[in-house]
Design a protein around this motif. Structure first.
Motif, mmCIF file in Angstrom:
data_model
loop_
_atom_site.group_PDB
_atom_site.id
_atom_site.type_symbol
_atom_site.label_atom_id
_atom_site.label_comp_id
_atom_site.label_asym_id
_atom_site.label_seq_id
_atom_site.Cartn_x
_atom_site.Cartn_y
_atom_site.Cartn_z
ATOM 1 N N ASP A 1 119.004 73.237 94.748
ATOM 2 C CA ASP A 1 119.016 73.195 96.212
ATOM 3 C C ASP A 1 118.046 74.162 96.888
ATOM 4 O O ASP A 1 117.298 73.766 97.778
ATOM 5 C CB ASP A 1 120.427 73.434 96.754
ATOM 6 C CG ASP A 1 121.327 72.227 96.572
ATOM 7 O OD1 ASP A 1 120.820 71.128 96.249
ATOM 8 O OD2 ASP A 1 122.545 72.377 96.759
ATOM 9 N N SER A 2 118.041 75.425 96.490
ATOM 10 C CA SER A 2 117.188 76.401 97.180
ATOM 11 C C SER A 2 115.711 76.039 97.040
ATOM 12 O O SER A 2 114.956 76.102 98.021
ATOM 13 C CB SER A 2 117.453 77.812 96.678
ATOM 14 O OG SER A 2 117.168 77.896 95.291
ATOM 15 N N ASP A 3 115.278 75.635 95.850
ATOM 16 C CA ASP A 3 113.887 75.231 95.642
ATOM 17 C C ASP A 3 113.609 73.891 96.314
ATOM 18 O O ASP A 3 112.548 73.696 96.905
ATOM 19 C CB ASP A 3 113.573 75.117 94.143
ATOM 20 C CG ASP A 3 113.458 76.455 93.445
ATOM 21 O OD1 ASP A 3 113.189 77.466 94.123
ATOM 22 O OD2 ASP A 3 113.633 76.497 92.221
ATOM 23 N N ARG A 4 114.552 72.965 96.226
ATOM 24 C CA ARG A 4 114.362 71.634 96.801
ATOM 25 C C ARG A 4 114.156 71.711 98.309
ATOM 26 O O ARG A 4 113.253 71.068 98.856
ATOM 27 C CB ARG A 4 115.561 70.733 96.492
ATOM 28 C CG ARG A 4 115.415 69.305 97.045
ATOM 29 C CD ARG A 4 116.663 68.475 96.829
ATOM 30 N NE ARG A 4 117.898 69.143 97.223
ATOM 31 C CZ ARG A 4 118.291 69.338 98.482
ATOM 32 N NH1 ARG A 4 117.559 68.918 99.486
ATOM 33 N NH2 ARG A 4 119.440 69.953 98.746
ATOM 34 N N ILE A 5 114.957 72.507 98.981
ATOM 35 C CA ILE A 5 114.841 72.645 100.436
ATOM 36 C C ILE A 5 113.458 73.182 100.805
ATOM 37 O O ILE A 5 112.800 72.661 101.716
ATOM 38 C CB ILE A 5 115.972 73.544 100.992
ATOM 39 C CG1 ILE A 5 117.312 72.819 100.841
ATOM 40 C CG2 ILE A 5 115.703 73.955 102.431
ATOM 41 C CD1 ILE A 5 118.531 73.706 101.011
ATOM 42 N N MET A 6 112.989 74.195 100.080
ATOM 43 C CA MET A 6 111.654 74.738 100.359
ATOM 44 C C MET A 6 110.579 73.710 100.056
ATOM 45 O O MET A 6 109.637 73.528 100.840
ATOM 46 C CB MET A 6 111.419 76.025 99.558
ATOM 47 C CG MET A 6 112.201 77.206 100.074
ATOM 48 S SD MET A 6 111.714 78.761 99.302
ATOM 49 C CE MET A 6 112.426 78.571 97.675
ATOM 50 N N SER B 1 108.435 75.927 91.773
ATOM 51 C CA SER B 1 109.818 76.336 92.031
ATOM 52 C C SER B 1 110.149 77.591 91.238
ATOM 53 O O SER B 1 109.551 77.847 90.184
ATOM 54 C CB SER B 1 110.788 75.206 91.673
ATOM 55 O OG SER B 1 110.847 75.036 90.275
ATOM 56 N N GLU C 1 112.785 78.052 89.649
ATOM 57 C CA GLU C 1 113.454 77.595 88.438
ATOM 58 C C GLU C 1 112.465 77.201 87.351
ATOM 59 O O GLU C 1 112.738 77.364 86.173
ATOM 60 C CB GLU C 1 114.362 76.404 88.808
ATOM 61 C CG GLU C 1 115.313 75.980 87.728
ATOM 62 C CD GLU C 1 114.791 74.782 86.948
ATOM 63 O OE1 GLU C 1 115.292 74.563 85.846
ATOM 64 O OE2 GLU C 1 113.893 74.084 87.431
ATOM 65 N N TYR D 1 111.457 84.102 92.650
ATOM 66 C CA TYR D 1 111.007 83.471 93.881
ATOM 67 C C TYR D 1 110.115 82.268 93.556
ATOM 68 O O TYR D 1 109.531 82.184 92.481
ATOM 69 C CB TYR D 1 110.237 84.446 94.785
ATOM 70 C CG TYR D 1 109.110 85.170 94.088
ATOM 71 C CD1 TYR D 1 107.877 84.557 93.901
ATOM 72 C CD2 TYR D 1 109.286 86.456 93.610
ATOM 73 C CE1 TYR D 1 106.845 85.214 93.252
ATOM 74 C CE2 TYR D 1 108.263 87.122 92.966
ATOM 75 C CZ TYR D 1 107.042 86.492 92.783
ATOM 76 O OH TYR D 1 106.028 87.131 92.140
ATOM 77 N N THR E 1 110.923 82.852 99.417
ATOM 78 C CA THR E 1 112.367 82.853 99.182
ATOM 79 C C THR E 1 113.080 81.957 100.179
ATOM 80 O O THR E 1 114.228 81.583 99.977
ATOM 81 C CB THR E 1 112.951 84.283 99.279
ATOM 82 O OG1 THR E 1 112.634 84.822 100.561
ATOM 83 C CG2 THR E 1 112.394 85.171 98.171
ATOM 84 N N GLU E 2 112.366 81.610 101.261
ATOM 85 C CA GLU E 2 112.921 80.740 102.294
ATOM 86 C C GLU E 2 111.766 80.231 103.145
ATOM 87 O O GLU E 2 110.778 80.933 103.343
ATOM 88 C CB GLU E 2 113.901 81.534 103.170
ATOM 89 C CG GLU E 2 114.570 80.733 104.232
ATOM 90 C CD GLU E 2 115.524 81.571 105.087
ATOM 91 O OE1 GLU E 2 116.257 80.964 105.874
ATOM 92 O OE2 GLU E 2 115.525 82.814 104.974
ATOM 93 N N THR F 1 111.088 79.376 106.732
ATOM 94 C CA THR F 1 111.527 79.467 108.123
ATOM 95 C C THR F 1 110.463 78.824 109.014
ATOM 96 O O THR F 1 109.389 78.433 108.536
ATOM 97 C CB THR F 1 111.691 80.940 108.529
ATOM 98 O OG1 THR F 1 110.392 81.564 108.433
ATOM 99 C CG2 THR F 1 112.679 81.674 107.632
#
Length: 150
Positions: A56-61, A99, A101, A107, A131-132, A134
């Motif tokens: 999820d965290s990588d996919r969103i970015m 990613s 991962e 990161y 890391t995000e 924005t």
């Protein structure tokens, strides 16, 4: 150097070997396609499928970066590169998303190849830790990809 010397070369990591296998598969798949339009459409599908597989965290970015790059640098064509979403101009990768991962890092990375026109004097950044994503980061990415293809 003896085989028990731990300071010597250990070879490629499992993650690096997997990336090389991904790249070989990408080249083989690309060679089977016939028309330029078919290649482009399938490449986009492969990039979106790879993004969908990410945690999820990588996919969103990656989704946000994909949207920003394609909107701000429409001359860049999405394609997989060593199993990573990338964006190419005339077949040459200009930028890519790695990613966290992929290589088990803390990161994700937005990277630019030597094809990107980001030159600033005698030294400039070619990779950025993420890391995000924005609104501020999206604006910075938009400016970078526009400059990269200028």
């Amino acid at each position: 150097m003896s085989s028990t010397d731990s300071s010597g070369y250990e070879g490629f990591t499992a993650e690096e070997r997997a990336a090389m296998k991904d790249h070989a598969k990408e080249l083989k798949t690309a060679s089977r396609r016939t028309s330029r339009e078919e290649k482009a459409a399938l490449a986009v599908q492969e990039v979106l499928a790879k993004i969908a597989e990410m945690p999820d965290s990588d996919r969103i970015m990656a989704e946000r970066i994909h949207a920003v790059v394609t909107a701000n640098a429409p001359t860049l064509a999405p394609k997989l590169w060593y199993g990573m979403p990338s964006y190419a101009l005339d077949g040459k990768v200009v930028c890519f998303f790695q990613s966290a991962e992929k290589f088990k890092t803390r990161y994700a990375t937005l990277g630019f190849s030597d094809q990107a026109k980001l030159d600033q004097g005698t030294m400039w950044a070619s990779a950025f830790a993420l890391t995000e994503v924005t609104a501020e980061v999206e604006a910075r990415i938009a400016a970078l990809v526009k400059q990269a293809v200028s």
